[in-house]
Write a protein that holds these residues in place. Sequence first.
Motif, PDB file in Angstrom:
ATOM      1  N   HIS A 176       0.849  -1.193   0.000  1.00  0.00           N
ATOM      2  CA  HIS A 176       0.000   0.000   0.000  1.00  0.00           C
ATOM      3  C   HIS A 176       0.882   1.240   0.000  1.00  0.00           C
ATOM      4  O   HIS A 176       1.780   1.372   0.839  1.00  0.00           O
ATOM      5  N   ALA A 232      -1.646  -3.787   3.421  1.00  0.00           N
ATOM      6  CA  ALA A 232      -3.053  -3.642   3.793  1.00  0.00           C
ATOM      7  C   ALA A 232      -3.749  -4.988   3.988  1.00  0.00           C
ATOM      8  O   ALA A 232      -4.588  -5.136   4.872  1.00  0.00           O
ATOM      9  N   ILE A 233      -3.428  -5.960   3.153  1.00  0.00           N
ATOM     10  CA  ILE A 233      -4.077  -7.276   3.224  1.00  0.00           C
ATOM     11  C   ILE A 233      -3.017  -8.352   3.064  1.00  0.00           C
ATOM     12  O   ILE A 233      -2.141  -8.262   2.200  1.00  0.00           O
ATOM     13  N   ALA A 243     -13.166  -6.967   2.075  1.00  0.00           N
ATOM     14  CA  ALA A 243     -12.486  -6.295   3.191  1.00  0.00           C
ATOM     15  C   ALA A 243     -12.944  -4.844   3.234  1.00  0.00           C
ATOM     16  O   ALA A 243     -13.216  -4.239   2.189  1.00  0.00           O
ATOM     17  N   PRO A 259     -12.336  -0.862   5.449  1.00  0.00           N
ATOM     18  CA  PRO A 259     -11.413  -0.134   6.325  1.00  0.00           C
ATOM     19  C   PRO A 259     -11.841  -0.244   7.784  1.00  0.00           C
ATOM     20  O   PRO A 259     -13.036  -0.208   8.100  1.00  0.00           O
ATOM     21  N   LYS A 260     -10.875  -0.370   8.659  1.00  0.00           N
ATOM     22  CA  LYS A 260     -11.168  -0.436  10.088  1.00  0.00           C
ATOM     23  C   LYS A 260     -11.578   0.918  10.635  1.00  0.00           C
ATOM     24  O   LYS A 260     -12.431   1.025  11.518  1.00  0.00           O
ATOM     25  N   LEU A 264      -6.051   5.001   5.491  1.00  0.00           N
ATOM     26  CA  LEU A 264      -6.642   3.660   5.378  1.00  0.00           C
ATOM     27  C   LEU A 264      -5.617   2.575   5.685  1.00  0.00           C
ATOM     28  O   LEU A 264      -5.427   1.622   4.916  1.00  0.00           O
ATOM     29  N   GLU A 284      -5.512   0.246   8.076  1.00  0.00           N
ATOM     30  CA  GLU A 284      -5.939  -1.083   8.506  1.00  0.00           C
ATOM     31  C   GLU A 284      -7.238  -1.484   7.815  1.00  0.00           C
ATOM     32  O   GLU A 284      -8.163  -0.679   7.679  1.00  0.00           O
ATOM     33  N   TRP A 285      -7.294  -2.748   7.412  1.00  0.00           N
ATOM     34  CA  TRP A 285      -8.471  -3.283   6.733  1.00  0.00           C
ATOM     35  C   TRP A 285      -8.947  -4.527   7.484  1.00  0.00           C
ATOM     36  O   TRP A 285      -8.134  -5.326   7.974  1.00  0.00           O
ATOM     37  N   LYS A 300     -11.299  -7.962   7.277  1.00  0.00           N
ATOM     38  CA  LYS A 300     -11.962  -8.890   6.356  1.00  0.00           C
ATOM     39  C   LYS A 300     -13.305  -9.336   6.922  1.00  0.00           C
ATOM     40  O   LYS A 300     -13.477  -9.463   8.144  1.00  0.00           O
TER      41      LYS A 300
END
Length: 559
Positions: A81, A96-97, A139, A141-142, A149, A151-152, A154
């Motif tokens: 990211h 990010a993932i 997923a 965004p947290k 952005l 943290e993501w 799932k």
Amino acid sequence: MTMFISTISLFTLFSALCATPSAHPHTSSSHHSYDQPYRTAYHFQPPKNWINGPLRFGGLYHLFYQYNPKGAVWGNIVWAHSVSKDLVNWTPLEPAIFPSQPSDIKGCWSGSATVLPGNKPAILYTGINQLNQQVQNLAMPKNLSDPFLREWVKSPKNPKMAPTSANKINSSSFRDPTTAWLGQDGDWRVLVGSKRGTRGMALLYRSKDFLDWDEVKHPLHSTLGSGMWECPDFFPVLKNGQKGVDTSVNGDHVRHVLKASLDDKKHDYYMIGSYNAAKDKFIPDKVFDDFIIRYDFGKYYASKTFFDDGKKRRVLLGWVNESSSVADDIKKGWSGIHTIPRAIWLHKSGKQLVQWPVEEIEKLRAKPVKLAPQDLKGGNLLQINGVTATQADVEVSFEVSELRKAERLKYWIDPQILCSRKGSSLRSGLGPFGLLVFASEGLQEFTSVFFRIFRYQHKYLVFLCSDQSRSSLNKNNDLTTYGTFVDVDPLKEKLSLRTLIDHSVVESFGGEGRGCITARVYPTLAINDKAKIYVFNNGTSEVKITRLHAWSMKKAHIK
């Protein structure tokens, strides 16, 4: 595989281009000087290893891309990211993932982002589950208050789309969900690339809430013999004008573009047509019964567009792999770059798209050089002095007057084959004429980008070629030549060529963006301050240089 994006109030520069590599611009002198002569200075490239995928949120462009943190070859893929304010300078963030659920435990592959109502981004991406099946996951965004952005989260109910015995989807050919679009009925729609036998297709799914998805009984479109469609893309373009529109727009004022990265050919092709929203079908124009037009006729794959709602444009980003050997990739420690983002729109003819580097890249221009209009006789070349030859932006236009001397093309031939047979050393009445880049002293090495004019069936054809056959003395490199015909009438128009030169990449735009060719080159002599740029004419007839502007390009920055 690829990751991509949506557009509603967000410009998702979401980079996860189809299981292939890409890159971050980097400013360390050790990466852009004598010990790394091929590392790009203003193309997106990761600091090291292997990458590959666009969203605008909180005033930032977000680029998510497939990245191997463990080496310069494909594998161990996570979603890296980076963020940017201008599509040129990038700041890397933490991934990010990454694999963490049964539905993606064996890999997080490509996907796309969509901006939901309320300015809420969502990512659909392909995961490889514990059975080695390709499935589609969600997923979110947290923390929406974080413009980065970082943290993501799932969905605990992943996967959202999966092959079953009932739907008979090939579990090894089911990947790369697109940016979703919202129909007038309030349902979301998204495409997933697939194939059945040799029939390539874009499977269509619908959802009322973006959480639960159902497969539509028929694909949006399919073609026999095209094989697997990777990284599909589907978007509207205005019939008139250069502005872009949101992915969900439909109506009489737009056409639709369906693009696929054809796995069998490793090229990106597109069709132009209309979208019947009532039947959820894409109807290509008659000339597009099959995939015949490419975005780029060189090294270019796994591309993705997104709508930039800030500047009201549609932007195209593609991945360019290396032409060097795997051993050389491992030695230099990185593999793959992204092209300069391109604005894209429908040509006034309605027959093709036009591509042009985003205007932000011009902020890197420095030390301008301008040559006065002049005639260039056959067999002559003219050196462009005063610019950094390995890091430059060159615009040149030609005018031809003796069209009767154009070589006759007896039968239609694949442009790439034509370029390999009629390179820059073979003279004709009108051409070759254009640029020699990454040229060494004595011309032992050079890459030529040039025009040649043919006469075919009572018409004049403008041919654009990028000839890498003499680009390097290292014969372990891929020295393939690339060519395309450009829809320009030399009776009415000047022949324009813009070439972006960046250490190991040559991006060329002929006919004001109607023909594009990207090449990778790795000279052994024409590196650093030993490289030169020339305008040349190796035809037998004189051509006129009507305009030549050149700039050195500053390095893009990564913090």
